[in-house]
Design an enzyme around this catalytic site. Sequence first.
Site, PDB file in Angstrom:
ATOM      1  N   LYS A 115     -46.505  17.527  23.889  1.00 27.47           N
ATOM      2  CA  LYS A 115     -45.646  16.518  23.183  1.00 27.47           C
ATOM      3  C   LYS A 115     -45.037  15.469  24.235  1.00 27.47           C
ATOM      4  O   LYS A 115     -45.025  14.146  23.903  1.00 27.47           O
ATOM      5  CB  LYS A 115     -44.640  16.962  22.416  1.00 27.47           C
ATOM      6  CG  LYS A 115     -44.650  17.564  21.132  1.00 27.47           C
ATOM      7  CD  LYS A 115     -43.525  18.180  20.490  1.00 27.47           C
ATOM      8  CE  LYS A 115     -43.787  19.021  19.402  1.00 27.47           C
ATOM      9  NZ  LYS A 115     -42.755  19.968  18.859  1.00 27.47           N
TER      10      LYS A 115
ATOM     11  N   GLN B 163     -37.396  22.247  20.164  1.00 24.82           N
ATOM     12  CA  GLN B 163     -38.522  23.084  20.057  1.00 24.82           C
ATOM     13  C   GLN B 163     -38.279  24.282  19.546  1.00 24.82           C
ATOM     14  O   GLN B 163     -37.106  25.317  19.832  1.00 24.82           O
ATOM     15  CB  GLN B 163     -39.184  23.263  21.314  1.00 24.82           C
ATOM     16  CG  GLN B 163     -40.438  24.075  21.031  1.00 24.82           C
ATOM     17  CD  GLN B 163     -41.437  23.455  20.173  1.00 24.82           C
ATOM     18  OE1 GLN B 163     -41.722  21.997  20.593  1.00 24.82           O
ATOM     19  NE2 GLN B 163     -42.274  23.936  19.473  1.00 24.82           N
TER      20      GLN B 163
ATOM     21  N   ASP C 184     -38.621  14.765  13.270  1.00 28.50           N
ATOM     22  CA  ASP C 184     -39.348  15.976  12.634  1.00 28.50           C
ATOM     23  C   ASP C 184     -39.106  15.816  11.221  1.00 28.50           C
ATOM     24  O   ASP C 184     -39.876  16.355  10.548  1.00 28.50           O
ATOM     25  CB  ASP C 184     -38.910  17.173  13.180  1.00 28.50           C
ATOM     26  CG  ASP C 184     -39.665  17.670  14.244  1.00 28.50           C
ATOM     27  OD1 ASP C 184     -41.003  17.268  14.486  1.00 28.50           O
ATOM     28  OD2 ASP C 184     -39.390  18.668  15.164  1.00 28.50           O
TER      29      ASP C 184
END
Length: 297
Positions: free
Chosen positions: A54, A98, A121
Amino acid sequence: MTAEIINGNEIRKAILEEVKAEVAQMKEKYGKVPGLVTILIGANPASISYVTLKVKTALEVGFKEIQDDQPADISEASLLALIDKYNNDPEINGILVQLPLPKHIDEKKVLNAINPDKDVDAFHPVNVGRLMIGGDEAKFLPCTPAGIQELIIRSGTETSGAEVVVVGRSNIVGKPIAMMMAQKGKGANSTVTIVHTRTKDLASHCKRADILIVAAGVPDLVKPEWIKPGATVIDVGVNRVGMNEKTGKAILKGDVDYDKAKEIAGKITPVPGGVGPMTIAMLMKNTLKSAQYSLKG
Ligand code: NAP
């Protein structure tokens, strides 16, 4: 007939090029670039590799990227305070925590603490509600379903009036993609059926599908005879079915019997190389959108 292969790697590359160009324009016009923070707790090897990818992708498209590593024994209160700091940082447009988190931390509490306008997200209940309302209300779409819809659009598949069958009803894939395909708008306007383990006669539903989206996590669940000739088949499943002794890498298989299905379908995604590469690209797109919204005020 052999199906056209929908190449997720190529589409991902095109999306990242588009994001990069828009970031460059934003920098020139406003002297700003999107800011993304990735918070990594502890040193789980899989989490490290996801975060590394990422970070690398964010830097490639020109974002400001902060990788914030925290020890595995960070307290829940300290993590919540850290999120609050980034919620209030005008340079940060996207906050990623995460997963999984250490057991002493309440995952739901942490994810719900992220400002929904920085929740790239799109798992926050506010963003789930916005997705349900649809249209302009849906600021961010969750990344894997957004990637699936993008593959459908860019493969030139007609969605308006199409029969879409979604196999699986998880919160991260099945339910959101079903709702997205049923909305009014581009790449949608479909008639959607969701099927799952309690569905009677799975095969008969799949056979009706002009667009079949499979997210069950069961290798070869969908048999070739369940596919309508010419259908677009999106295989989301990623199943580890063994180990390649030469490379030491896992052998991956989707939820669809690909080799036979590609002789019947009109378009199909491979595994790997279909849906998988799209998720990070859509994450970058969401972060760009967040920065664009914040400039509009
Ligand atoms: P999940 O939470 O385990 O949900 C699986 C869904 O499939 C459930 O709704 C389940 O039904 C249904 N299902 C399972 N077996 C079935 C069967 N035999 N017949 C009919 N329905 C069945 O999985 P997920 O998180 O959505 O992930 C699905 C797959 O996609 C996994 O292989 C995962 O690795 C992959 N995935 C890939 C990406 C990516 O490429 N970026 C992202 C996310 C997920 P019930 O609800 O009735 O149990």
